[in-house]
Each structure stands twice: as C-alpha cells, then as structure tokens.
Design an enzyme around this catalytic site. Structure first.
Site, PDB file in Angstrom:
ATOM      1  CB  THR A  14      18.789  93.845  66.265  1.00 40.70           C
ATOM      2  OG1 THR A  14      19.839  94.281  65.421  1.00 40.70           O
ATOM      3  CG2 THR A  14      17.778  94.976  66.401  1.00 40.70           C
ATOM      4  CB  SER A  61      24.635  87.635  64.231  1.00 43.13           C
ATOM      5  OG  SER A  61      24.041  88.218  63.093  1.00 43.13           O
ATOM      6  CB  THR A  94      18.420  89.657  61.361  1.00 41.47           C
ATOM      7  OG1 THR A  94      19.098  90.914  61.220  1.00 41.47           O
ATOM      8  CG2 THR A  94      17.239  89.797  62.291  1.00 41.47           C
ATOM      9  CG  ASP A  95      23.150  91.642  60.021  1.00 45.07           C
ATOM     10  OD1 ASP A  95      22.070  91.828  59.422  1.00 45.07           O
ATOM     11  OD2 ASP A  95      23.797  92.564  60.545  1.00 45.07           O
TER      12      ASP A  95
END
Ligand code: SIN
Length: 310
Positions: A14, A61, A94-95
């Site tokens: 992101t 990710s 972030t995932d």
C-alpha cells in the site's frame, strides 16, 4: 552526517499504492509507484547520509511468493556484507509483513539493522502515512547499536518474532503482543523500551541461493465442528508439514487431532500454535504434538519450512 549508506529495497504494498481519489484509502491498487519515485517524493530524505535504492519486486504482499523471498534474502545478504552499508530498509505491504520479517530474521540473522516499513494508506492519499514511516525506518537503520530485523510502523519499532498485524484499517496496525515493542521513533530520535532482539534459536541451516524446492507446509485451524478431512486431502497431495492453529492453550478438536496424529505417524511434521492473538502454547510433558515455541501460526509455518529445508 553519517557517510555509510542505507540501502532501501522496494517490494510494493500500500505504501506504493495508487487510488483515483485522494480521499480513497481503501479502493486503491497496491504496488504501483516505483521505489525511486516514492523516495523522490519525501523531502529531506537524504539529509542524514547517502541512500541507494533498488526495486526487488512490485506486489501486493498478499501475493508474496517464495521466489520473491529468495531474491530479497539474497540481496539482503549481499548488502549486509558491504562494509560501506550501515543498514537496510525494506518497503513492504502490511498484510504479510510479519512473515517476511520472521523469514529474513531466521534466514539472514543480520548483525546490522534490517528495517521493514509499510503504510496503511496509499501514496496518493490526502494524508499518506508512508513518508513518515520511511523517515522513521531510516532513523532506526541509522541508529548506532540497532541490529536484526525489525518492523517500523506508526512510530513504533517491533521485533520480527513478535510483530503481528492486528488491525485492517488503523494507521497503527501492528502489535508486539505480550512482549511489547522494542521502542518508539519520536521526532527522528529513538526511545528504546527493551533490548534489540537477540538471534533466535530457530534458524535456517541452509544457504538461500541453494534452495531449489520449498517444502509444502500448510496451516489448518481447529474450530467447533472441525474434522480431519482437510488433513487427509493434504496427505493425499504429499504435504511435508502441518501447523495447526489450535484453540486456547494448544487444544485441538478430537476429530482433527486424530487425523493429525495419523499424519504424524506417517512421517509428516506437525506443530501446534494457538489461534489466540496473545500468549503462547504452554507445553506439558507428554504432549502428543509439539508446540511452536511461542510462534504464531504463520511464523510457525515459516520456521517449519526452514527446518524441513535443512
Ligand atoms: C499489501 O499488503 O501489499 C497491501 C496492504 C497493505 O500494504 O496495507
């Protein structure tokens, strides 16, 4: 001014995302802006010393792959060995950030800082969080005494073993659970509240460039009404290892437990982690299935894969 370099490796996420409106923080495409452009848009970035950047990948990710991990670990190892490099910053979605952080810690065991940072809002947002996160990550990478893989998000420094994404929207999306964060970045300065992480016992005994085939390790969850059907299906496909995200203190539905014990007897490695967000499985003598030594299910999977690789 420090004259050693910081290397910034871009992988997407992101932080590199683009939306059609500055007011849209959810309907964006991740991994659109190249690392060079991302950094060019951050004022005063190079004030603390020289920086070089490299685009390793450009992905959301959730789609992280073994091939990208392999390439990333090789570049991290390369730059860690350069005398003129002080530390490495990695921009990442972030995932699955916590999985990459744990993987790099176990695989590279860096004695210099490797700082993974991210954003919860795309680069096109009215108020993006990525630029401040990158500046904070740079402050950590330049900090004398910093070492190991850490994650930096929303002014907080988390260790690779403890960090977990715990919120799908808030800018401060990560937690270190019971362990608590390593520290904070405030106005470019670090306030440490615990020591830098020490090298973990669980580690890779294999050179990353030699990995030709990754073992297949899957995660299964125990829940009300769980059965062993999924275990049998995976056995039929030739799975190498299983991590069970167990209830509470590592308990498993009896039907699933029965199937897991059968798999274990057939030579498949099985590990129990807890699906609870905090705490860890407290083992008792005679446990039929080994516990994950405090690792969350996704990190226990990485650990088991690395163990099976060796
Ligand atoms: C991703 O993980 O690449 C997308 C989500 C994010 O970075 O917050």
């Amino acid at each position: 001014m420090n004259f050693k370099k910081i290397v910034i490796l871009g992988t997407g996420g992101t932080i590199a995302g683009r939306a059609s409106s500055a007011f849209d923080n959810v309907g964006y495409a991740a991994a659109q802006v190249g690392i060079a452009q991302l950094l060019a848009d951050i004022p005063s970035l190079a004030e603390g010393g020289p920086i070089i950047s490299e685009q390793i990948a450009q992905l959301d990710s959730k789609d992280m792959s073994f091939a990208v991990w392999q390439q990333l670990a090789q570049r991290v190892n390369y730059f860690l060995a350069c005398d003129d490099v002080q530390g490495i910053v990695i921009t990442h979605g972030t995932d699955t950030l916590e999985e990459t952080a744990y993987f790099l810690q176990a695989m590279c065991r860096p004695d210099k800082p490797v700082v993974i940072t991210c954003a919860m809002r795309p680069a096109t947002a009215l108020v993006p969080d990525g630029p401040q996160n990158v500046l904070d990550a740079l402050a950590v990478a330049r900090h004398a005494g910093a070492s190991g893989v850490v994650a930096v998000c929303a002014g907080t420094i988390h260790g690779a073993v403890d960090v977990q994404k715990v919120h799908p929207y808030k800018l401060d999306a990560f937690s270190s659970g019971d362990a608590g964060p390593i520290g904070y970045v405030e106005e470019g300065r670090l306030r440490l509240v615990r020591n830098w992480p020490v090298a973990q016992e669980q580690r890779a005994h294999v050179a990353i460039e030699k990995v030709a085939k990754w073992p297949r390790v899957e995660i299964i969850m125990s829940y009300a009404g769980a059965s062993g059907a999924i275990v049998q299906a995976l056995l039929d496909q030739g799975v190498d290892g299983l991590v069970v995200a167990a209830t509470g203190n590592g308990t498993v539905h009896q039907d699933l437990q029965h199937a897991l014990l059968k798999a274990q007897a057939a030579g498949v490695r099985v590990v129990r982690s807890t699906r609870c967000v905090n705490g860890r499985v407290l083992p008792v003598p005679g446990d039929a299935i080994a516990d994950s030594n405090g690792l969350s299910p996704v990190k226990a999977r990485v650990a088991l894969m690395l163990e099976l690789l060796a």
